[in-house]
Design an enzyme around this catalytic site. Structure first.
Site, PDB file in Angstrom:
ATOM      1  N   LYS A  14       0.940  -1.122   0.092  1.00  0.00           N
ATOM      2  CA  LYS A  14       0.066  -0.109  -0.087  1.00  0.00           C
ATOM      3  C   LYS A  14       0.902   1.261   0.029  1.00  0.00           C
ATOM      4  O   LYS A  14       0.615   2.044  -0.658  1.00  0.00           O
ATOM      5  CB  LYS A  14      -1.083   0.029   1.212  1.00  0.00           C
ATOM      6  CG  LYS A  14      -1.878  -1.019   1.331  1.00  0.00           C
ATOM      7  CD  LYS A  14      -2.719  -0.870   2.446  1.00  0.00           C
ATOM      8  CE  LYS A  14      -2.111  -0.816   3.755  1.00  0.00           C
ATOM      9  NZ  LYS A  14      -2.045  -2.073   4.494  1.00  0.00           N
ATOM     10  N   ARG A  89     -10.401   1.062   7.973  1.00  0.00           N
ATOM     11  CA  ARG A  89      -9.992  -0.424   8.338  1.00  0.00           C
ATOM     12  C   ARG A  89     -11.274  -1.196   8.927  1.00  0.00           C
ATOM     13  O   ARG A  89     -11.071  -2.521   9.142  1.00  0.00           O
ATOM     14  CB  ARG A  89      -8.833  -0.400   9.351  1.00  0.00           C
ATOM     15  CG  ARG A  89      -7.697  -0.780   8.839  1.00  0.00           C
ATOM     16  CD  ARG A  89      -6.406  -0.658   9.733  1.00  0.00           C
ATOM     17  NE  ARG A  89      -5.280  -1.155   9.617  1.00  0.00           N
ATOM     18  CZ  ARG A  89      -4.159  -0.889   9.002  1.00  0.00           C
ATOM     19  NH1 ARG A  89      -4.172   0.474   8.622  1.00  0.00           N
ATOM     20  NH2 ARG A  89      -3.076  -1.321   8.890  1.00  0.00           N
ATOM     21  N   ARG A 128      10.845  -6.857   5.772  1.00  0.00           N
ATOM     22  CA  ARG A 128      10.833  -5.598   5.978  1.00  0.00           C
ATOM     23  C   ARG A 128      11.453  -5.541   7.517  1.00  0.00           C
ATOM     24  O   ARG A 128      12.000  -4.528   7.981  1.00  0.00           O
ATOM     25  CB  ARG A 128       9.356  -5.277   5.838  1.00  0.00           C
ATOM     26  CG  ARG A 128       9.281  -3.570   6.499  1.00  0.00           C
ATOM     27  CD  ARG A 128       7.911  -3.087   6.135  1.00  0.00           C
ATOM     28  NE  ARG A 128       6.859  -3.372   6.963  1.00  0.00           N
ATOM     29  CZ  ARG A 128       5.627  -2.987   6.534  1.00  0.00           C
ATOM     30  NH1 ARG A 128       5.102  -2.624   5.526  1.00  0.00           N
ATOM     31  NH2 ARG A 128       4.702  -3.131   7.516  1.00  0.00           N
ATOM     32  N   ARG A 134      10.559  -1.399  12.548  1.00  0.00           N
ATOM     33  CA  ARG A 134       8.997  -1.235  13.222  1.00  0.00           C
ATOM     34  C   ARG A 134       8.937  -2.494  14.030  1.00  0.00           C
ATOM     35  O   ARG A 134       9.092  -3.432  13.715  1.00  0.00           O
ATOM     36  CB  ARG A 134       8.092  -1.498  12.197  1.00  0.00           C
ATOM     37  CG  ARG A 134       7.459  -0.002  11.617  1.00  0.00           C
ATOM     38  CD  ARG A 134       6.804  -0.147  10.518  1.00  0.00           C
ATOM     39  NE  ARG A 134       5.366  -0.616  10.487  1.00  0.00           N
ATOM     40  CZ  ARG A 134       4.466  -0.900   9.975  1.00  0.00           C
ATOM     41  NH1 ARG A 134       4.604  -0.026   8.734  1.00  0.00           N
ATOM     42  NH2 ARG A 134       3.396  -1.373  10.229  1.00  0.00           N
ATOM     43  N   ARG A 145      -1.586  -9.207  13.001  1.00  0.00           N
ATOM     44  CA  ARG A 145      -2.231  -8.130  12.019  1.00  0.00           C
ATOM     45  C   ARG A 145      -2.665  -8.800  10.801  1.00  0.00           C
ATOM     46  O   ARG A 145      -3.650  -8.089  10.301  1.00  0.00           O
ATOM     47  CB  ARG A 145      -0.769  -7.285  11.596  1.00  0.00           C
ATOM     48  CG  ARG A 145      -0.586  -6.398  12.589  1.00  0.00           C
ATOM     49  CD  ARG A 145       0.900  -5.952  12.510  1.00  0.00           C
ATOM     50  NE  ARG A 145       1.118  -5.289  11.482  1.00  0.00           N
ATOM     51  CZ  ARG A 145       2.268  -5.126  10.492  1.00  0.00           C
ATOM     52  NH1 ARG A 145       3.536  -5.791  11.182  1.00  0.00           N
ATOM     53  NH2 ARG A 145       2.603  -4.554   9.627  1.00  0.00           N
TER      54      ARG A 145
HETATM   55  P1  ADP Z   1       0.199  -2.290   7.820  1.00  0.00           P
HETATM   56  O1  ADP Z   1      -0.864  -2.173   7.171  1.00  0.00           O
HETATM   57  O2  ADP Z   1       1.620  -2.721   7.106  1.00  0.00           O
HETATM   58  O3  ADP Z   1       0.061  -3.168   9.197  1.00  0.00           O
HETATM   59  P2  ADP Z   1      -0.208   0.556   9.050  1.00  0.00           P
HETATM   60  O4  ADP Z   1       1.179   1.484   8.975  1.00  0.00           O
HETATM   61  O5  ADP Z   1      -1.184   0.891   7.905  1.00  0.00           O
HETATM   62  O6  ADP Z   1       0.662  -0.826   8.403  1.00  0.00           O
HETATM   63  O7  ADP Z   1      -0.651   0.233  10.465  1.00  0.00           O
HETATM   64  C1  ADP Z   1       0.135  -0.092  11.437  1.00  0.00           C
HETATM   65  C2  ADP Z   1      -0.751  -0.337  12.714  1.00  0.00           C
HETATM   66  O8  ADP Z   1      -1.418   1.102  13.106  1.00  0.00           O
HETATM   67  C3  ADP Z   1      -1.865  -0.906  12.536  1.00  0.00           C
HETATM   68  O9  ADP Z   1      -1.777  -2.636  12.760  1.00  0.00           O
HETATM   69  C4  ADP Z   1      -3.058  -0.645  13.497  1.00  0.00           C
HETATM   70  O10 ADP Z   1      -2.663  -0.906  14.899  1.00  0.00           O
HETATM   71  C5  ADP Z   1      -2.708   0.908  13.439  1.00  0.00           C
HETATM   72  N1  ADP Z   1      -3.609   1.368  12.487  1.00  0.00           N
HETATM   73  C6  ADP Z   1      -3.420   2.230  11.422  1.00  0.00           C
HETATM   74  N2  ADP Z   1      -4.312   2.683  10.801  1.00  0.00           N
HETATM   75  C7  ADP Z   1      -5.585   2.296  11.499  1.00  0.00           C
HETATM   76  C8  ADP Z   1      -7.002   2.272  11.457  1.00  0.00           C
HETATM   77  N3  ADP Z   1      -7.433   3.079  10.338  1.00  0.00           N
HETATM   78  N4  ADP Z   1      -7.827   1.898  12.465  1.00  0.00           N
HETATM   79  C9  ADP Z   1      -7.295   1.262  13.349  1.00  0.00           C
HETATM   80  N5  ADP Z   1      -5.948   1.175  13.635  1.00  0.00           N
HETATM   81  C10 ADP Z   1      -5.080   1.606  12.615  1.00  0.00           C
END
Ligand code: ADP
Length: 191
Positions: A14, A89, A128, A134, A145
């Site tokens: 993404k 999400r 990664r 991270r 996740r």
């Molecule tokens: P990835 O999709 O690779 O897991 P992101 O950077 O999009 O990485 O998200 C990392 C973490 O941030 C998620 O696992 C969640 O805990 C939190 N997070 C990000 N966006 C949201 C959202 N829209 N709603 C709830 N939690 C979120």
């Protein structure tokens, strides 16, 4: 306006594809993950609270991310449009987004879902994790996740399919291959 949602499991690419969309279409990037990580880095109250969920691979509460988006829409109006990466999400977030956009007389035009199988996702995330630093890129958290994605986020695709906006994109291949699939979809919708 051109407003795009980019969906996909963790590790689906993404962030990479969002960057290419920004370069080509001059969209404003909104990544809730990046925003939350910067709150954590700055040791804000919000960041401290969010870290408790993120470090376990869980979603932060809907209210928290919806409030963040609300502020952003007020303070950072986009000229061309937004690319939403990692938001919405949950169905709750999707509905809140629709209502925030309709108040601004705009809406989501394109929803891209990057499709990558679990085996590739896990491989990419572990790789990664070795370089990203991270602390949610660990085998245990990755599992959680992915589960959260399939249980809470993937069902949202049905919501956008019903609105007629959903395009599934094969997320395997080179970055350029994948982007050319995306361009075709976006150009069809663009203005
Ligand atoms: P990835 O999709 O690779 O897991 P992101 O950077 O999009 O990485 O998200 C990392 C973490 O941030 C998620 O696992 C969640 O805990 C939190 N997070 C990000 N966006 C949201 C959202 N829209 N709603 C709830 N939690 C979120």
């Amino acid at each position: 306006m051109l407003n795009i949602i980019i969906f996909g499991a963790p590790g689906s690419g993404k962030g990479t594809q969002s960057q290419k969309l920004i370069d080509k279409y001059h969209l404003m990037h909104i990544s809730t993950g990046d925003i939350l990580r910067s709150e954590i880095e700055n040791r804000t109250e919000l960041g401290k609270h969010a870290a408790k969920f993120m470090n376990r691979g869980k979603l932060v509460p809907d209210e928290m991310v919806i409030d963040i988006l609300h502020e952003l829409f007020i303070h950072k109006p986009a000229k061309v449009g937004y690319i939403l990466d990692g938001f919405p999400r949950t169905l709750e977030q999707g509905k809140a987004l629709d209502s925030m956009l309709s108040k601004r007389n705009t809406k989501i035009n394109v929803v891209l879902s990057l499709e990558v199988d679990n085996k590739h996702l896990t491989e990419r995330l572990i790789k990664r994790g070795e370089v990203s630093g991270r602390n949610d890129d660990t085998p245990e958290t990755i599992k959680s996740r992915l589960q959260v994605y399939y249980n809470q986020t993937a069902p949202l695709k049905e919501y956008y399919a019903q609105q007629g906006n959903l395009s599934n994109i094969n997320g395997l291949g080179t970055i350029e291959d994948i982007f050319s699939r995306i361009e075709k979809v976006v150009d069809k919708h663009n203005y």
